[in-house]
Design a protein around this motif. Structure first.
Motif, PDB file in Angstrom:
ATOM      1  N   MET A   1       0.846  -1.176   0.000  1.00 32.87           N
ATOM      2  CA  MET A   1       0.000   0.000   0.000  1.00 32.87           C
ATOM      3  C   MET A   1       0.891   1.239   0.000  1.00 32.87           C
ATOM      4  O   MET A   1       1.846   1.315   0.770  1.00 32.87           O
ATOM      5  CB  MET A   1      -0.889  -0.035   1.229  1.00 32.87           C
ATOM      6  CG  MET A   1      -1.723   1.171   1.445  1.00 32.87           C
ATOM      7  SD  MET A   1      -3.314   0.652   2.061  1.00 32.87           S
ATOM      8  CE  MET A   1      -4.354   1.746   1.200  1.00 32.87           C
ATOM      9  N   PRO A   2       0.595   2.227  -0.843  1.00 34.62           N
ATOM     10  CA  PRO A   2       1.392   3.457  -0.866  1.00 34.62           C
ATOM     11  C   PRO A   2       1.285   4.199   0.462  1.00 34.62           C
ATOM     12  O   PRO A   2       0.293   4.100   1.174  1.00 34.62           O
ATOM     13  CB  PRO A   2       0.760   4.276  -1.980  1.00 34.62           C
ATOM     14  CG  PRO A   2      -0.057   3.345  -2.773  1.00 34.62           C
ATOM     15  CD  PRO A   2      -0.447   2.235  -1.860  1.00 34.62           C
TER      16      PRO A   2
ATOM     17  N   TYR B   1       0.052   9.102  -1.439  1.00 38.44           N
ATOM     18  CA  TYR B   1       0.926   8.820  -2.567  1.00 38.44           C
ATOM     19  C   TYR B   1       0.380   7.683  -3.420  1.00 38.44           C
ATOM     20  O   TYR B   1      -0.488   6.933  -2.999  1.00 38.44           O
ATOM     21  CB  TYR B   1       2.329   8.454  -2.061  1.00 38.44           C
ATOM     22  CG  TYR B   1       3.027   9.608  -1.396  1.00 38.44           C
ATOM     23  CD1 TYR B   1       3.677  10.568  -2.151  1.00 38.44           C
ATOM     24  CD2 TYR B   1       3.041   9.735  -0.016  1.00 38.44           C
ATOM     25  CE1 TYR B   1       4.319  11.637  -1.553  1.00 38.44           C
ATOM     26  CE2 TYR B   1       3.691  10.804   0.592  1.00 38.44           C
ATOM     27  CZ  TYR B   1       4.324  11.742  -0.178  1.00 38.44           C
ATOM     28  OH  TYR B   1       4.955  12.800   0.416  1.00 38.44           O
ATOM     29  N   THR B   2       0.910   7.561  -4.625  1.00 40.72           N
ATOM     30  CA  THR B   2       0.570   6.456  -5.516  1.00 40.72           C
ATOM     31  C   THR B   2       1.744   5.482  -5.566  1.00 40.72           C
ATOM     32  O   THR B   2       2.807   5.744  -5.011  1.00 40.72           O
ATOM     33  CB  THR B   2       0.277   6.960  -6.943  1.00 40.72           C
ATOM     34  OG1 THR B   2       1.458   7.552  -7.469  1.00 40.72           O
ATOM     35  CG2 THR B   2      -0.848   7.971  -6.955  1.00 40.72           C
ATOM     36  N   TYR B   3       1.561   4.381  -6.232  1.00 41.83           N
ATOM     37  CA  TYR B   3       2.619   3.375  -6.318  1.00 41.83           C
ATOM     38  C   TYR B   3       3.795   3.824  -7.173  1.00 41.83           C
ATOM     39  O   TYR B   3       4.907   3.354  -6.998  1.00 41.83           O
ATOM     40  CB  TYR B   3       2.064   2.065  -6.891  1.00 41.83           C
ATOM     41  CG  TYR B   3       1.245   1.293  -5.895  1.00 41.83           C
ATOM     42  CD1 TYR B   3       1.849   0.598  -4.851  1.00 41.83           C
ATOM     43  CD2 TYR B   3      -0.138   1.268  -5.989  1.00 41.83           C
ATOM     44  CE1 TYR B   3       1.103  -0.105  -3.937  1.00 41.83           C
ATOM     45  CE2 TYR B   3      -0.899   0.562  -5.076  1.00 41.83           C
ATOM     46  CZ  TYR B   3      -0.273  -0.122  -4.046  1.00 41.83           C
ATOM     47  OH  TYR B   3      -1.015  -0.812  -3.132  1.00 41.83           O
ATOM     48  N   ASP B   4       3.578   4.742  -8.104  1.00 41.45           N
ATOM     49  CA  ASP B   4       4.645   5.112  -9.027  1.00 41.45           C
ATOM     50  C   ASP B   4       5.359   6.412  -8.637  1.00 41.45           C
ATOM     51  O   ASP B   4       5.915   7.101  -9.472  1.00 41.45           O
ATOM     52  CB  ASP B   4       4.102   5.208 -10.457  1.00 41.45           C
ATOM     53  CG  ASP B   4       2.934   6.174 -10.593  1.00 41.45           C
ATOM     54  OD1 ASP B   4       2.394   6.602  -9.567  1.00 41.45           O
ATOM     55  OD2 ASP B   4       2.560   6.478 -11.728  1.00 41.45           O
TER      56      ASP B   4
ATOM     57  N   PRO C   1       8.365   8.704  -7.219  1.00 38.26           N
ATOM     58  CA  PRO C   1       9.822   8.544  -7.174  1.00 38.26           C
ATOM     59  C   PRO C   1      10.311   8.289  -5.746  1.00 38.26           C
ATOM     60  O   PRO C   1       9.772   8.837  -4.785  1.00 38.26           O
ATOM     61  CB  PRO C   1      10.360   9.886  -7.683  1.00 38.26           C
ATOM     62  CG  PRO C   1       9.218  10.532  -8.392  1.00 38.26           C
ATOM     63  CD  PRO C   1       7.972  10.004  -7.770  1.00 38.26           C
ATOM     64  N   ASP C   2      11.321   7.475  -5.600  1.00 38.06           N
ATOM     65  CA  ASP C   2      11.865   7.132  -4.286  1.00 38.06           C
ATOM     66  C   ASP C   2      12.452   8.328  -3.555  1.00 38.06           C
ATOM     67  O   ASP C   2      12.474   8.365  -2.328  1.00 38.06           O
ATOM     68  CB  ASP C   2      12.932   6.041  -4.406  1.00 38.06           C
ATOM     69  CG  ASP C   2      12.340   4.711  -4.803  1.00 38.06           C
ATOM     70  OD1 ASP C   2      11.138   4.485  -4.534  1.00 38.06           O
ATOM     71  OD2 ASP C   2      13.073   3.899  -5.389  1.00 38.06           O
ATOM     72  N   ASP C   3      12.935   9.319  -4.296  1.00 35.59           N
ATOM     73  CA  ASP C   3      13.598  10.452  -3.651  1.00 35.59           C
ATOM     74  C   ASP C   3      12.664  11.626  -3.354  1.00 35.59           C
ATOM     75  O   ASP C   3      13.111  12.682  -2.917  1.00 35.59           O
ATOM     76  CB  ASP C   3      14.770  10.929  -4.498  1.00 35.59           C
ATOM     77  CG  ASP C   3      14.349  11.445  -5.865  1.00 35.59           C
ATOM     78  OD1 ASP C   3      13.199  11.196  -6.275  1.00 35.59           O
ATOM     79  OD2 ASP C   3      15.166  12.100  -6.525  1.00 35.59           O
ATOM     80  N   LEU C   4      11.348  11.464  -3.540  1.00 36.60           N
ATOM     81  CA  LEU C   4      10.411  12.537  -3.223  1.00 36.60           C
ATOM     82  C   LEU C   4      10.350  12.710  -1.710  1.00 36.60           C
ATOM     83  O   LEU C   4      10.250  11.744  -0.967  1.00 36.60           O
ATOM     84  CB  LEU C   4       9.020  12.230  -3.756  1.00 36.60           C
ATOM     85  CG  LEU C   4       8.036  13.368  -3.564  1.00 36.60           C
ATOM     86  CD1 LEU C   4       8.227  14.414  -4.657  1.00 36.60           C
ATOM     87  CD2 LEU C   4       6.627  12.879  -3.546  1.00 36.60           C
ATOM     88  N   SER C   5      10.423  13.960  -1.253  1.00 32.40           N
ATOM     89  CA  SER C   5      10.366  14.235   0.177  1.00 32.40           C
ATOM     90  C   SER C   5       9.491  15.452   0.436  1.00 32.40           C
ATOM     91  O   SER C   5       8.974  16.082  -0.495  1.00 32.40           O
ATOM     92  CB  SER C   5      11.770  14.465   0.723  1.00 32.40           C
ATOM     93  OG  SER C   5      12.305  15.652   0.181  1.00 32.40           O
TER      94      SER C   5
END
Length: 52
Positions: free
Chosen positions: A1-2, A23-26, A28-32
């Motif tokens: 789950m996002p 958030y959604t599943y797609d 970016p990993d670096d979003l903060s």
């Protein structure tokens, strides 16, 4: 789950005390939190993550 985050705006001129960011599943990993803006006042420097 996002993930879902609760974020508060510390701008004393802002009427919004907190908001949820879903958030959604797609995402970016670096979003903060530094990439976000308050949906009410538009500020970026006054946001703080609410740790549960």
């Amino acid at each position: 789950m996002p993930k879902t985050e609760e974020i508060k705006c510390l701008n004393t001129d802002c009427e919004l005390d907190m908001f949820e960011n879903h958030y959604t599943y797609d995402i970016p990993d670096d979003l903060s939190i530094e990439h976000l803006r308050c949906p009410y006042c538009g500020e970026t420097d006054y946001l703080e993550l609410i740790e549960l």
